[in-house]
Design a protein around this motif. Structure first.
Motif, PDB file in Angstrom:
ATOM      1  N   UNK A 128      33.149 -13.865  18.480  1.00 54.31           N
ATOM      2  CA  UNK A 128      32.301 -14.051  19.650  1.00 54.31           C
ATOM      3  C   UNK A 128      31.000 -14.720  19.237  1.00 54.31           C
ATOM      4  N   UNK A 129      30.573 -15.710  20.000  1.00 55.02           N
ATOM      5  CA  UNK A 129      29.279 -16.353  19.755  1.00 55.02           C
ATOM      6  C   UNK A 129      28.192 -15.407  20.250  1.00 55.02           C
ATOM      7  N   UNK A 130      27.204 -15.147  19.390  1.00 55.99           N
ATOM      8  CA  UNK A 130      26.084 -14.294  19.778  1.00 55.99           C
ATOM      9  C   UNK A 130      24.807 -15.088  20.009  1.00 55.99           C
ATOM     10  N   UNK A 131      24.730 -16.288  19.395  1.00 57.62           N
ATOM     11  CA  UNK A 131      23.538 -17.116  19.581  1.00 57.62           C
ATOM     12  C   UNK A 131      23.877 -18.572  19.337  1.00 57.62           C
ATOM     13  N   UNK A 132      23.281 -19.430  20.134  1.00 53.24           N
ATOM     14  CA  UNK A 132      23.367 -20.882  19.936  1.00 53.24           C
ATOM     15  C   UNK A 132      21.943 -21.417  19.946  1.00 53.24           C
ATOM     16  N   UNK A 133      21.646 -22.283  18.985  1.00 50.85           N
ATOM     17  CA  UNK A 133      20.305 -22.853  18.902  1.00 50.85           C
ATOM     18  C   UNK A 133      20.406 -24.358  18.692  1.00 50.85           C
ATOM     19  N   UNK A 134      19.683 -25.105  19.515  1.00 53.09           N
ATOM     20  CA  UNK A 134      19.637 -26.554  19.360  1.00 53.09           C
ATOM     21  C   UNK A 134      18.780 -26.891  18.156  1.00 53.09           C
ATOM     22  N   UNK A 135      19.304 -27.717  17.268  1.00 54.64           N
ATOM     23  CA  UNK A 135      18.578 -28.138  16.074  1.00 54.64           C
ATOM     24  C   UNK A 135      18.924 -29.596  15.808  1.00 54.64           C
ATOM     25  N   UNK A 136      18.478 -30.090  14.678  1.00 49.70           N
ATOM     26  CA  UNK A 136      18.688 -31.488  14.315  1.00 49.70           C
ATOM     27  C   UNK A 136      19.184 -31.562  12.880  1.00 49.70           C
ATOM     28  N   UNK A 137      20.137 -32.446  12.651  1.00 54.79           N
ATOM     29  CA  UNK A 137      20.613 -32.690  11.289  1.00 54.79           C
ATOM     30  C   UNK A 137      20.885 -34.181  11.163  1.00 54.79           C
ATOM     31  N   UNK A 138      20.231 -34.821  10.225  1.00 56.59           N
ATOM     32  CA  UNK A 138      20.424 -36.250  10.013  1.00 56.59           C
ATOM     33  C   UNK A 138      20.075 -37.095  11.226  1.00 56.59           C
TER      34      UNK A 138
END
Length: 112
Positions: A73-83
Motif C-alpha cells: 500500500x502506498x502511504x505517501x507520495x511526494x513530488x520531487x525532481x531528478x535530472x
C-alpha cells in the motif's frame, strides 16, 4: 522551501488512473478523492508544481503503477525532481520494497 500537504482519500480496492489531483499552488492543504484505493498522504512543493505544471502521470497513477508491480500500500507520495524531470517519490507499506520513484512524465519505475 514550504511544502503543501494533500491527503488523498479513497474508498475500496485498486487505485484508478486518470483521476485529477487537487493543486496546492497556494500552499494550503487539499483533499482529493480518487475512485478507489486506500488513502495516502500527498506532498507537492508549490515551486516544483508551478515549474513542471500538469504532469502526465499524477500521484494516483504513480501509486497504481507501484502497487501493481510491488504490492503493498502506498502511504505517501511526494513530488520531487531528478535530472531536471519531475518524479514521484512513493513510500510503501507491506511491499517488497519500502520506497520507489516513478517518472511523472512517462510512468517509468526508477531504481533507488
Amino acid at each position: 522551501m514550504r511544502k503543501a500537504v494533500l491527503l488523498v482519500v479513497a474508498v475500496g480496492g485498486m487505485l484508478a488512473a486518470g483521476t485529477a489531483i487537487a493543486s496546492a499552488k497556494d500552499g494550503r492543504d487539499r483533499v482529493a478523492t480518487p475512485p478507489g484505493g486506500p488513502a495516502f498522504e500527498l506532498r507537492i512543493d508549490p515551486e516544483l508544481d508551478a515549474r513542471f505544471g500538469p504532469r502526465p502521470v499524477n500521484a494516483v497513477r504513480a501509486a497504481e503503477i507501484v502497487v501493481a508491480r510491488f504490492g503493498g500500500q502506498v502511504t505517501r507520495a511526494e513530488l520531487d525532481e531528478e535530472g531536471g524531470r519531475p518524479i514521484w517519490e512513493m513510500k510503501l507499506r507491506g511491499a517488497r520494497v519500502g520506497e520507489v520513484d516513478v517518472d511523472a512524465v512517462d510512468g517509468t519505475v526508477l531504481t533507488r
